[in-house]
Design a protein around this motif. Structure first.
Motif, mmCIF file in Angstrom:
data_model
loop_
_atom_site.group_PDB
_atom_site.id
_atom_site.type_symbol
_atom_site.label_atom_id
_atom_site.label_comp_id
_atom_site.label_asym_id
_atom_site.label_seq_id
_atom_site.Cartn_x
_atom_site.Cartn_y
_atom_site.Cartn_z
ATOM 1 N N THR A 42 0.923 -1.315 -0.002
ATOM 2 C CA THR A 42 0.202 -0.020 0.002
ATOM 3 C C THR A 42 0.916 1.169 0.021
ATOM 4 N N GLN A 76 2.246 4.912 0.419
ATOM 5 C CA GLN A 76 1.784 6.075 1.442
ATOM 6 C C GLN A 76 2.001 7.255 0.966
ATOM 7 N N LYS A 91 3.813 0.167 2.264
ATOM 8 C CA LYS A 91 3.606 -1.001 3.639
ATOM 9 C C LYS A 91 2.857 -2.346 3.058
ATOM 10 N N LEU A 135 0.749 -4.580 4.391
ATOM 11 C CA LEU A 135 -0.183 -4.658 5.633
ATOM 12 C C LEU A 135 -0.753 -6.143 6.046
ATOM 13 N N ASN A 170 -3.227 -8.475 8.914
ATOM 14 C CA ASN A 170 -4.631 -8.788 9.385
ATOM 15 C C ASN A 170 -4.754 -7.618 10.708
ATOM 16 N N ASP A 171 -3.515 -7.304 11.162
ATOM 17 C CA ASP A 171 -3.486 -6.332 12.361
ATOM 18 C C ASP A 171 -2.857 -5.192 11.842
ATOM 19 N N PRO A 172 -3.665 -4.102 11.892
ATOM 20 C CA PRO A 172 -2.980 -2.677 11.401
ATOM 21 C C PRO A 172 -1.960 -2.447 12.079
ATOM 22 N N ASN A 173 -1.451 -3.009 13.324
ATOM 23 C CA ASN A 173 -0.283 -2.633 14.178
ATOM 24 C C ASN A 173 0.829 -3.366 13.641
ATOM 25 N N TYR A 212 3.018 -4.521 10.315
ATOM 26 C CA TYR A 212 3.358 -4.533 9.046
ATOM 27 C C TYR A 212 4.535 -4.397 8.709
#
Length: 659
Positions: A191, A193, A212, A214, A216-219, A221
């Motif tokens: 993704t 930025q 990034k 990504l 399955n956890d936004p925190n 990556y």
């Protein structure tokens, strides 16, 4: 129960019976229709055995057939029913797809979903670099100050940026071990930025990009950061493992970079590029090493940390640098039989076990000053020769060449002046060598008489004793001519590495040569001629012919200085000397015309120096008189000569005892 009640019950029963019979007919009709549809589908499947999935129309027909006829007339109901069935199917497929992605990419399954690939281009005054969201990596690199030979021939007055990397010839990614699986980043979607699609670097500015990967956890990556600065040939490349610092999330010691590239042919002759192209690398604190040029080979990097790995083309390199050092890995190369490509390079580099890894990606020319600025031995990508030949190039020929080039002189004149400087430096050695040869010529009649007096192998020892005595009495050292020659050789041969590797000769014309870094064809032909094409090529290089002709003239002039007769069993050196110029025609025909021009200039200077020494600086009659005077002087034997004579006497005694 009255009469009317009985009639009512009878009518109700009749209606129920009629409805039941009609419903059975409808079910049979429905089954027939469904069977007909299924038969039709099966028939279509048989007709098209490769089709594994029904078309939308076929699916809709089957869905409609499953609806009672009484409801098929309600179009709203039919539409809603079909939509609900499709939604269930899509949800099922989606669940299966997510399960597949989960198995393949683990926590990074969201990045495995299909996405639109986007591109971003950044450029400074040196590079044009294109990035893709697919893999979050560089997919295209152009050098703005250089161009390919084909572009140069088509339009020599305008530079078309040279393509070093494109989407089809390079594969770059990061392999990471997760708790579920091993992922390769070039298979996943990053993704961006940023939103810009093309950015130029200002004179006092820089450009940074972030991609990034990504999970399955936004925190959690992986982030790829790139930065390009003005006046630089490298792109800063930093890998960040964000939120993945737990051993359960990421195993850093199992991560490695993989980089494969097919080297694009950018010069006049791809075979000539392959001769020089290779894969180079350097262990921390050691000299650079490389895979054998012109071969298919591979090497395990297990002798320490690796500072950099370079895919070296003839005049350009693509390299990855890590100041902290890669932990090891593997490199290999393969020769490609193609006019468009040179070598197939590959590097697997184990990353340091750290949540942040900083590297640089270099895309630039093999120019000594540019590479030396990194202060990590990258200047050794330019192979100036091993041992003393490399030292001569580094500390003598290259400084002289750069000084003359800084004056803005034409390249043909620079090569001429470099040759003049070299010949001036070695002229005293040439003079000593010629003096020694002249002395040997004066002694030649006496040496011939000794050989006639003591012929055959059985008298070899006596012959040697008499010859040594002659040398000692006349004050002539037969080795005096060899030492100056040995000193000259590194200087003369160092240029064989220097000129073909100098990027400053690239696409520089001189007289009839359009590119001094390649051959100068005055006549070419298409097609292959058996053996001739393999040994010679399909063209005639004029500088090579002139160089070989001048070598032959110099050989003929120099052959008169060969005073010593051939010993029994020894090859005729004069014949070998005459064959050598002929072999040079074949050997140098595909080489740099600048190199042939350098040797041509050297031969012309040699001919002039020899003529001047012979006619103006050496009087053989005076040498002869001096030698005769030396014979009359008493000679004191050195300890070395005394020991030598003792050894000779012992050998003579042993020969007599054998008899």
């Amino acid at each position: 129960m009255d009469k009317n009640s009985l009639i009512g019950l009878f009518l109700i029963g009749a209606i129920l019976l009629t409805f039941t019979l009609m419903n059975n007919d409808e079910e049979e009709s429905k089954d027939d229709k469904k069977e007909s549809v299924e038969t039709k589908v099966d028939s279509n499947k048989s007709a098209t055995a490769d089709v594994a999935v029904l078309t939308t129309a076929q699916k809709d027909s089957m869905i409609i057939a499953s609806i009672p006829d009484s409801l098929q007339k309600d179009s709203v109901y039919v539409t809603n029913y079909i939509d609900s069935v499709h939604k269930v199917e899509q949800l099922t497929l989606q669940n299966e797809s997510e399960k597949t992605l989960q198995n393949k990419f683990g926590i990074f399954a969201p990045a495995g979903k299909e996405q639109e690939e986007t591109f971003t281009t950044i450029e400074n005054d040196k590079l044009i670099v294109k990035f893709s969201s697919k893999g979050g990596t560089i997919v295209d690199v152009k050098l703005k100050e250089y161009q390919s030979y084909d572009d140069y021939k088509e339009n020599p007055d305008e530079i078309s940026p040279l393509q070093l990397v494109n989407e089809s010839n390079s594969k770059f990614g990061l392999s990471v071990m997760t708790p579920e699986t091993i992922i390769k980043t070039d298979e996943l979607n990053f993704t961006p930025q940023h939103t810009a699609s093309h950015v130029k670097v200002g004179e006092n500015d820089s450009v940074s990009l972030s991609y990034k990967l990504l999970s399955n956890d936004p925190n959690k990556y992986i982030e790829f950061n790139y930065a390009l600065y003005p006046g630089k040939y490298e792109v800063d490349f930093t890998i960040n493992y964000v939120g993945l610092n737990n051993i359960d999330d990421m195993m850093y010691d199992k991560s490695f970079i993989y980089w494969g590239m097919k080297g694009l042919s950018t010069e006049k002759l791809a075979d000539d590029e392959r001769r020089i192209a290779t894969l180079m690398y350097r262990y921390s604190g050691l000299k650079r090493d490389y895979l054998s040029e012109g071969s298919d080979s591979e090497e395990e990097l297990n002798e320490g940390k690796v500072t950099w790995v370079a895919f070296k083309h003839k005049f350009f390199s693509s390299a990855i640098i890590c100041e902290e050092g890669f932990e090891g890995g593997k490199v290999k190369q393969k020769q490609l039989e193609s006019e468009d490509f040179t070598l197939d390079y590959f590097a697997k580099l184990d990353l340091p076990a750290s949540p942040t890894v900083k590297t640089k990606l270099f895309f630039g020319p093999n120019e000594y000053e540019t590479l030396a600025a990194y202060d990590n031995g990258m200047e050794e990508i330019i192979n100036l020769g091993w041992g003393i030949f490399g030292w001569v190039n580094k500390w003598f020929i290259q400084p002289v060449f750069n000084l003359l080039r800084s004056w803005g002189l034409a390249m043909g004149l620079i090569i001429l002046l470099v040759t003049l400087v070299i010949k001036t430096v070695i002229t005293p050695l040439t003079y000593k060598n010629y003096i020694s040869s002249a002395k040997m010529r004066v002694l030649k009649p006496e040496i011939d008489r000794i050989n006639e007096k003591y012929p055959g192998q059985d008298q070899m020892m006596k012959r040697q004793q008499e010859t040594s005595a002659l040398y000692r009495s006349s004050g002539v050292n037969p080795m005096a001519g060899c030492i100056p020659m040995l000193i000259q050789m590194p200087i003369l041969l160092a240029a064989f590495r220097f000129f073909p590797s100098s990027i400053h000769l690239r696409q520089t014309n001189f007289l009839w040569a359009d590119d001094l870094s390649s051959y100068d064809a005055i006549l070419s032909w298409s097609g292959d001629i058996p053996f001739l094409t393999w040994a010679y090529g399909n063209h005639i290089s004029l500088f090579t012919l002139l160089m070989a002709a001048s070598t032959m003239i110099y050989t003929i002039m120099n052959s008169g200085n060969m005073a010593q007769p051939s010993q029994p069993g020894m090859p005729n050196m004069k014949v070998i000397m005459y064959i050598f110029p002929v072999l040079m025609i074949f050997f140098f025909n595909n080489y740099s015309s600048g190199l042939s021009y350098y040797y041509l200039c050297g031969n012309l200077f040699n001919i002039g120096i020899m003529y001047a020494i012979k006619n103006y600086f050496i009087d053989e009659e005076k040498l002869k008189a001096k030698i005769e005077a030396n014979k009359k002087k008493p000679k004191k034997k050195s300890k070395f000569m005394q020991r030598l004579e003792e050894v000779q006497k012992q050998q003579q005694m042993q020969q007599k005892n054998r008899k």
